[in-house]
Design a protein around this motif. Sequence first.
Motif, short mmCIF file in Angstrom:
data_model
loop_
_atom_site.label_atom_id
_atom_site.label_comp_id
_atom_site.label_asym_id
_atom_site.label_seq_id
_atom_site.Cartn_x
_atom_site.Cartn_y
_atom_site.Cartn_z
N SER A 100 13.97 8.06 -23.98
CA SER A 100 14.64 7.32 -25.08
C SER A 100 14.26 5.84 -25.03
O SER A 100 13.52 5.34 -23.98
N ILE A 101 14.58 5.08 -26.06
CA ILE A 101 14.22 3.52 -26.12
C ILE A 101 15.74 2.95 -26.14
O ILE A 101 16.54 3.14 -27.25
N LYS A 102 15.93 2.17 -25.24
CA LYS A 102 17.24 1.63 -24.94
C LYS A 102 17.30 0.13 -25.54
O LYS A 102 17.46 -0.30 -26.55
N GLU A 103 17.06 -0.96 -24.61
CA GLU A 103 17.37 -2.08 -24.81
C GLU A 103 16.19 -2.89 -25.10
O GLU A 103 15.17 -2.28 -24.79
N LYS A 104 16.22 -3.90 -26.02
CA LYS A 104 15.05 -4.76 -26.34
C LYS A 104 14.40 -5.58 -25.27
O LYS A 104 15.51 -6.06 -24.59
N PRO A 105 13.15 -5.39 -24.82
CA PRO A 105 12.79 -6.09 -23.61
C PRO A 105 13.23 -7.71 -23.93
O PRO A 105 12.90 -8.41 -24.76
N ASN A 106 13.04 -7.97 -22.55
CA ASN A 106 13.35 -9.71 -22.57
C ASN A 106 12.44 -10.32 -21.68
O ASN A 106 12.36 -10.06 -20.61
N LEU A 107 11.36 -10.94 -22.04
CA LEU A 107 10.31 -11.53 -21.32
C LEU A 107 10.64 -12.48 -20.10
O LEU A 107 10.27 -12.31 -19.23
N LEU A 108 11.73 -13.45 -20.31
CA LEU A 108 12.13 -14.37 -19.60
C LEU A 108 12.86 -13.54 -18.22
O LEU A 108 12.52 -13.86 -17.06
N LYS A 109 13.72 -12.70 -18.52
CA LYS A 109 14.39 -11.89 -17.64
C LYS A 109 13.24 -11.07 -16.89
O LYS A 109 13.41 -10.65 -15.43
N LEU A 110 12.30 -10.37 -17.37
CA LEU A 110 11.12 -9.79 -16.80
C LEU A 110 10.35 -10.55 -16.00
O LEU A 110 9.88 -10.48 -14.60
N GLN A 111 10.11 -12.03 -16.29
CA GLN A 111 9.26 -12.85 -15.40
C GLN A 111 9.80 -13.19 -14.16
O GLN A 111 9.44 -13.60 -13.22
N LYS A 112 11.32 -13.29 -14.22
CA LYS A 112 12.26 -13.54 -13.00
C LYS A 112 12.13 -12.49 -12.02
O LYS A 112 12.50 -12.67 -10.87
N SER A 113 11.86 -11.48 -12.16
CA SER A 113 11.88 -10.12 -11.44
C SER A 113 10.49 -9.95 -10.63
O SER A 113 10.29 -9.00 -9.98
N LEU A 114 9.74 -10.96 -10.88
CA LEU A 114 8.23 -10.71 -10.01
C LEU A 114 8.18 -11.09 -8.82
O LEU A 114 7.18 -11.16 -8.16
N SER A 115 9.23 -11.50 -8.35
CA SER A 115 9.14 -12.15 -7.09
C SER A 115 8.69 -11.23 -5.77
O SER A 115 8.41 -11.53 -4.76
N GLU A 116 9.10 -9.93 -6.12
CA GLU A 116 8.62 -8.85 -5.40
C GLU A 116 7.36 -8.16 -5.57
O GLU A 116 7.09 -7.03 -5.17
N ASN A 117 6.66 -8.84 -6.46
CA ASN A 117 5.31 -8.23 -6.82
C ASN A 117 4.56 -7.97 -5.66
O ASN A 117 4.07 -8.79 -4.63
N PRO A 118 4.06 -6.59 -5.53
CA PRO A 118 3.31 -6.09 -4.10
C PRO A 118 2.10 -7.03 -4.12
O PRO A 118 1.51 -7.12 -2.96
#
Length: 392
Positions: free
Chosen positions: A207-225
């Motif tokens: 299903s499609i739930k929440e609308k994506p948030n770019l700023l929130k996604l960018q903050k989650s890249l600290s663990e990028n492999p």
Amino acid sequence: MKTVILSIFLLCTGTQAINLTEIIDASLAKNPSLESINERIQANKYTIAVSNQFENPQLLITKNTLDASQAMSKSVVTLKQKVPFYNKRDTNKRIAEAQDALLHEKLHAAKTKLVEKIKSEAYTIWKLDELYSIIDEYVRLTKQNIDLYESYTSIDENRHMGIMKAELSLSDLQIQKSVLRKKITSAYARLSYLAAFKVRHLDIDLSIKEKPNLLKLQKSLSENPDIKIKDKELRKQNAKVQMADLNNYPDVNLIAGYAIRENFDNYYTFGVGLSLPIYGTEDYKEEEARSLMLSIASQKADTQISVNATLESYYAQMLSSYEVYHIIEDEALPQVAHMFELSGSSISIGADLFKYIDVLFQKLDLEQKSIKAVANYNVAKAKIAQLKGELQ
């Protein structure tokens, strides 16, 4: 024990539907592509174990050809032991440990990529199954209306043309079903390869739930492999720079000998040997190591830019799918549903079948686009999860 449990699990799930989490867990436990990295990690453990060991001592036995009556006639046993300069052994161990950390990071990166591929293939199967189901339903509706239309006692030329159009549309739907069956079979084969065991039935709901948030996604890249791999490469190269600097200082060779003479007293000899770094080779190697460290630092910066650009691309795909889905579900489908009701009620009193088929296929097209939007949204979400280093 792990292998036995996995075998029992695969045996139990071979004939029933399996969910995505179970596929991912089983694949991460036994995928051959991951096993090869695990073996490299195991091999590197031995490298760590010997990294700070002394080199093997050398034993030399020599005898000259002088007559035993002469004082210089002797047999000599010599032992040589190389003693590295202060901190060289510890630095060498740090290099091996940095390699171990790098291999573990590469293993994690390989796992995240495998999970992303499994998710994407599973979402493709969901999309194909949903498309197949909806087309199957439209085949049933089309046949039902053809039967209804043919039940009229008087069929004029226009009504006959309507039946022909409906039958052609029915043939097109049957062709789409055949193509989808082939695609579903192929998708299951690809998923089975990624999972490293045969997957016959997949239990999944999207299903499609929440609308994506770019700023929130960018903050989650600290663990990028990929970025973390560059960090580990930088750590390893920094240890190599330290070793290159220490190599400017000579190692010490301790020498002890025992001379045996037949007609004279035996005696001991002791000595110290040094390598003399007078040609500048070590300086060049140190500069080379520093240049490589700068190169890796530049690669890390480039990787950071690349990851951010890739995230924005996936975000755009995710946002577009979100918008398309809501346009179809909130605006277009309610309108078409009303048109469908009007044309459906008209068909029962012998109205033009052409218009009904047109509305029917407009609704089918919108529902197919809605299904594809849900699949594309979740595929983009899975790719972003891989960028974040997630394993589920």
